[in-house]
Enzyme design. Sequence first.
Site, short mmCIF file in Angstrom:
data_model
loop_
_atom_site.label_atom_id
_atom_site.label_comp_id
_atom_site.label_asym_id
_atom_site.label_seq_id
_atom_site.Cartn_x
_atom_site.Cartn_y
_atom_site.Cartn_z
N GLY A 56 0.97 -0.97 -0.22
CA GLY A 56 0.08 -0.10 -0.11
C GLY A 56 0.87 1.25 -0.09
O GLY A 56 2.27 1.25 0.41
N GLN A 61 3.39 9.96 1.00
CA GLN A 61 4.50 9.08 1.04
C GLN A 61 5.44 9.38 -0.14
O GLN A 61 6.57 9.19 -0.26
CB GLN A 61 4.24 7.69 1.19
CG GLN A 61 3.72 7.29 2.48
CD GLN A 61 3.48 5.69 2.72
OE1 GLN A 61 2.60 4.84 2.18
NE2 GLN A 61 4.52 5.00 3.16
N CYS A 104 6.52 0.13 7.26
CA CYS A 104 6.18 1.29 6.41
C CYS A 104 7.19 1.62 5.55
O CYS A 104 8.36 1.41 5.86
CB CYS A 104 5.86 2.32 7.36
SG CYS A 104 5.35 3.85 6.33
N LEU A 105 6.88 1.92 4.38
CA LEU A 105 7.90 2.30 2.94
C LEU A 105 8.46 3.58 3.60
O LEU A 105 9.77 3.68 3.23
CB LEU A 105 7.32 2.36 1.86
CG LEU A 105 6.72 0.96 1.46
CD1 LEU A 105 6.10 1.25 -0.12
CD2 LEU A 105 7.72 0.10 1.11
N HIS A 146 -3.87 1.37 7.87
CA HIS A 146 -2.45 1.99 7.81
C HIS A 146 -2.40 3.10 6.79
O HIS A 146 -1.86 4.33 7.12
CB HIS A 146 -1.67 0.92 7.48
CG HIS A 146 -0.20 1.44 7.29
ND1 HIS A 146 0.97 1.01 8.23
CD2 HIS A 146 0.60 2.18 6.27
CE1 HIS A 146 2.06 1.45 7.90
NE2 HIS A 146 1.92 2.10 6.57
N GLU A 147 -3.23 2.99 5.73
CA GLU A 147 -3.01 3.96 4.75
C GLU A 147 -3.77 5.22 4.99
O GLU A 147 -3.61 6.43 4.62
CB GLU A 147 -3.33 3.51 3.27
CG GLU A 147 -2.46 2.44 2.67
CD GLU A 147 -0.96 2.57 2.75
OE1 GLU A 147 -0.67 3.71 2.73
OE2 GLU A 147 -0.10 1.57 2.89
N HIS A 150 -2.06 7.24 7.31
CA HIS A 150 -1.21 8.28 6.53
C HIS A 150 -1.91 9.69 6.00
O HIS A 150 -1.20 10.69 6.35
CB HIS A 150 -0.42 7.64 5.58
CG HIS A 150 0.68 6.78 5.66
ND1 HIS A 150 1.71 7.31 6.28
CD2 HIS A 150 1.07 5.29 5.49
CE1 HIS A 150 2.68 6.28 6.35
NE2 HIS A 150 2.21 5.35 6.08
#
Length: 188
Positions: A56, A61, A104-105, A146-147, A150
């Site tokens: 995701g 991000q 997380c990226l 999670h997304e 963000h």
Amino acid sequence: MPKRSIPGSSGLLRAMTLLGEPVLHTPCEPVTDFGPSLAALVEDMFATMYAFQGVGLAANQVGVPLRVFVYDCPDDEDVRHLGHVVNPRLVTADGVTVRGPEGCLSLPGVEAGTPRFDHAVVEGVTMDGDPVRVEGTGFFARCLQHECDHLEGGIYLDHVTGLRRSRALRAVRRAPWARGRVLPGSLT
């Protein structure tokens, strides 16, 4: 029958926003322009998510403060969920709370056991403005939550407490990408 392209196949790789960059910690703005620039953003987000091997990715991000996320994520039954949501709203997060590994990226190499609900529903629209409702369980529900976090300016570490939080913050401070970076006050 026209051939459908694979999401991200014509997208450009964008730089990943890392922990501490203000755009990652600020609530995103609603999308109001549903033109070609939004389609290009979604395509670039898929390309970037795949390049960084994520499941995701939220627009902030990649440095864009708009309410958009993409996903290509399995659930606990290994069913693949693929898509995007513009102007998403987390309308349901319920069921059993499960503590599972989450990364997380934007925090590469850092992972922590994070509590999340086992069921989530997100409503929004597609890049064409069509209504969309996405429902997930298990790992996919974790991804949806999670997304959405963000896009509100949050990260998964906001849900981690105690020893798990201390260990994760220590890993952040030791990470090569974090050296010299000013971290938000809540993460120091």
